[in-house]
Design an enzyme around this catalytic site. Structure first.
Site, PDB file in Angstrom:
ATOM      1  N   LYS A  91       0.826  -1.202   0.000  1.00 14.76           N
ATOM      2  CA  LYS A  91       0.000   0.000   0.000  1.00 14.76           C
ATOM      3  C   LYS A  91       0.868   1.264   0.000  1.00 14.76           C
ATOM      4  O   LYS A  91       2.080   1.185   0.221  1.00 14.76           O
ATOM      5  CB  LYS A  91      -0.927  -0.044   1.223  1.00 14.76           C
TER       6      LYS A  91
ATOM      7  N   TYR B 150     -12.441  -2.361  -2.582  1.00 14.52           N
ATOM      8  CA  TYR B 150     -13.002  -2.372  -1.225  1.00 14.52           C
ATOM      9  C   TYR B 150     -14.527  -2.294  -1.235  1.00 14.52           C
ATOM     10  O   TYR B 150     -15.120  -1.741  -0.316  1.00 14.52           O
ATOM     11  CB  TYR B 150     -12.394  -1.230  -0.406  1.00 14.52           C
TER      12      TYR B 150
ATOM     13  N   PHE C 295     -15.426   4.206   8.090  1.00 13.47           N
ATOM     14  CA  PHE C 295     -14.113   4.694   7.650  1.00 13.47           C
ATOM     15  C   PHE C 295     -13.886   4.492   6.146  1.00 13.47           C
ATOM     16  O   PHE C 295     -12.770   4.656   5.663  1.00 13.47           O
ATOM     17  CB  PHE C 295     -12.995   4.011   8.459  1.00 13.47           C
TER      18      PHE C 295
ATOM     19  N   ARG D  77      -1.564 -14.432   4.490  1.00 16.22           N
ATOM     20  CA  ARG D  77      -2.308 -13.805   5.593  1.00 16.22           C
ATOM     21  C   ARG D  77      -1.502 -13.916   6.888  1.00 16.22           C
ATOM     22  O   ARG D  77      -1.490 -13.004   7.700  1.00 16.22           O
ATOM     23  CB  ARG D  77      -3.682 -14.463   5.777  1.00 16.22           C
TER      24      ARG D  77
ATOM     25  N   ASN E 194      -1.818  -0.433   7.352  1.00 11.84           N
ATOM     26  CA  ASN E 194      -1.189  -1.727   7.624  1.00 11.84           C
ATOM     27  C   ASN E 194      -0.329  -2.255   6.477  1.00 11.84           C
ATOM     28  O   ASN E 194      -0.092  -3.435   6.352  1.00 11.84           O
ATOM     29  CB  ASN E 194      -2.237  -2.739   8.071  1.00 11.84           C
TER      30      ASN E 194
HETATM   31  P1  ATP Z   1      -6.899  -5.986   3.504  1.00 14.14           P
HETATM   32  O1  ATP Z   1      -8.199  -6.289   2.797  1.00 14.14           O
HETATM   33  O2  ATP Z   1      -6.396  -4.574   3.267  1.00 14.14           O
HETATM   34  O3  ATP Z   1      -5.851  -7.036   3.264  1.00 14.14           O
HETATM   35  P2  ATP Z   1      -7.915  -7.195   5.868  1.00 14.14           P
HETATM   36  O4  ATP Z   1      -8.492  -8.231   4.943  1.00 14.14           O
HETATM   37  O5  ATP Z   1      -7.007  -7.685   6.944  1.00 14.14           O
HETATM   38  O6  ATP Z   1      -7.151  -6.064   5.078  1.00 14.14           O
HETATM   39  P3  ATP Z   1     -10.465  -5.858   5.907  1.00 14.14           P
HETATM   40  O7  ATP Z   1     -11.509  -6.139   6.930  1.00 14.14           O
HETATM   41  O8  ATP Z   1     -10.642  -6.362   4.511  1.00 14.14           O
HETATM   42  O9  ATP Z   1      -9.080  -6.356   6.533  1.00 14.14           O
HETATM   43  O10 ATP Z   1     -10.243  -4.277   5.880  1.00 14.14           O
HETATM   44  C1  ATP Z   1      -9.695  -3.606   4.764  1.00 14.14           C
HETATM   45  C2  ATP Z   1      -8.840  -2.445   5.253  1.00 14.14           C
HETATM   46  O11 ATP Z   1      -9.677  -1.496   5.946  1.00 14.14           O
HETATM   47  C3  ATP Z   1      -7.782  -2.820   6.302  1.00 14.14           C
HETATM   48  O12 ATP Z   1      -6.576  -3.275   5.727  1.00 14.14           O
HETATM   49  C4  ATP Z   1      -7.565  -1.517   7.036  1.00 14.14           C
HETATM   50  O13 ATP Z   1      -6.724  -0.642   6.308  1.00 14.14           O
HETATM   51  C5  ATP Z   1      -8.974  -0.933   7.040  1.00 14.14           C
HETATM   52  N1  ATP Z   1      -9.706  -1.284   8.257  1.00 14.14           N
HETATM   53  C6  ATP Z   1     -10.370  -2.443   8.498  1.00 14.14           C
HETATM   54  N2  ATP Z   1     -10.984  -2.439   9.673  1.00 14.14           N
HETATM   55  C7  ATP Z   1     -10.733  -1.231  10.212  1.00 14.14           C
HETATM   56  C8  ATP Z   1     -11.120  -0.572  11.433  1.00 14.14           C
HETATM   57  N3  ATP Z   1     -11.893  -1.179  12.335  1.00 14.14           N
HETATM   58  N4  ATP Z   1     -10.673   0.685  11.650  1.00 14.14           N
HETATM   59  C9  ATP Z   1      -9.895   1.302  10.742  1.00 14.14           C
HETATM   60  N5  ATP Z   1      -9.495   0.773   9.566  1.00 14.14           N
HETATM   61  C10 ATP Z   1      -9.909  -0.477   9.303  1.00 14.14           C
HETATM   62 MG    MG Z   2      -9.654  -7.746   3.206  1.00  6.33          MG
END
Ligand code: ATP
Ligand code: MG
Length: 168
Positions: free
Chosen positions: A10, A50, A58, A91, A122
């Site tokens: 990212k 997304y 958010f 993961r 992240n």
């Molecule tokens: P990614 O899809 O980016 O790999 P992930 O699968 O671990 O992450 P998701 O639930 O898909 O998590 O969330 C997508 C992204 O949204 C996260 O990577 C993070 O940047 C953001 N995010 C998710 N949950 C939260 C939260 N509770 N507060 C703030 N940001 C969040």
């Molecule tokens: Mg995800």
């Protein structure tokens, strides 16, 4: 099970010059890189990637984040990793979504942070499951950009499509 997964470094990862470190960590998985490119992310691509987060409070900030607007660096490195258990391995090494809860030796635990506006920065994305991996890989890559035949393709003749070619 042989799988493939979409990995994104990212905008925060690129801004912090973490690309090399992240690729080194990812090589611990012994998976193969089947595709890689730097992408100038469009709003359409960001929102589609997304789409399942649309209802989250958010969402707007999340889109700004992946677009690079929070880091004034509009680029993302997109890759496809391929091999045995690719989704779980990626993961695992990426770590938990919340960088503060992530294992400190995972990529997110080592390099992630929570911004003052509350977004989880992240550093890396990795697909959640096979269906999501397929959807995301097809969203970010054309068939010819991947060195393996991962999903069925068809040939079409496209007429009147404008595209840039190298000037002779
Ligand atoms: P990614 O899809 O980016 O790999 P992930 O699968 O671990 O992450 P998701 O639930 O898909 O998590 O969330 C997508 C992204 O949204 C996260 O990577 C993070 O940047 C953001 N995010 C998710 N949950 C939260 C939260 N509770 N507060 C703030 N940001 C969040
Ligand atoms: Mg995800």
């Amino acid at each position: 099970m042989i799988q493939q997964t979409l990995v994104l470094i990212k905008p925060d990862g690129l801004k912090k010059s973490l690309t090399g470190n992240i690729l080194t960590r990812l090589s611990e998985t012994k998976l193969e890189i089947a595709a890689a490119k730097i992408v100038h992310v469009s709003r359409e691509l960001a929102e589609e990637h997304y789409c399942h987060m649309k209802e989250k409070p958010f969402f707007k900030e999340l889109i700004k984040y992946i677009l690079g607007e929070l880091h004034k660096r509009r680029k993302v490195m997109a890759m496809v990793y391929h091999g045995e258990g690719a989704i779980r391995k990626l993961r695992e090494i990426a770590g938990a979504t919340n960088p503060e809860e992530a294992d400190p030796i995972s990529i997110r635990g080592a390099y992630g942070r929570i911004t003052t506006s509350g977004i989880y920065e992240n550093v890396i994305h990795a697909s959640t499951n096979e269906a999501e991996a397929e959807r995301e890989i097809k969203l970010w890559f054309e068939p010819d950009e991947i060195i393996y035949h991962l999903y069925p393709v068809e040939e079409v003749t496209v007429k009147n499509v404008k595209k840039k070619v190298w000037k002779k």
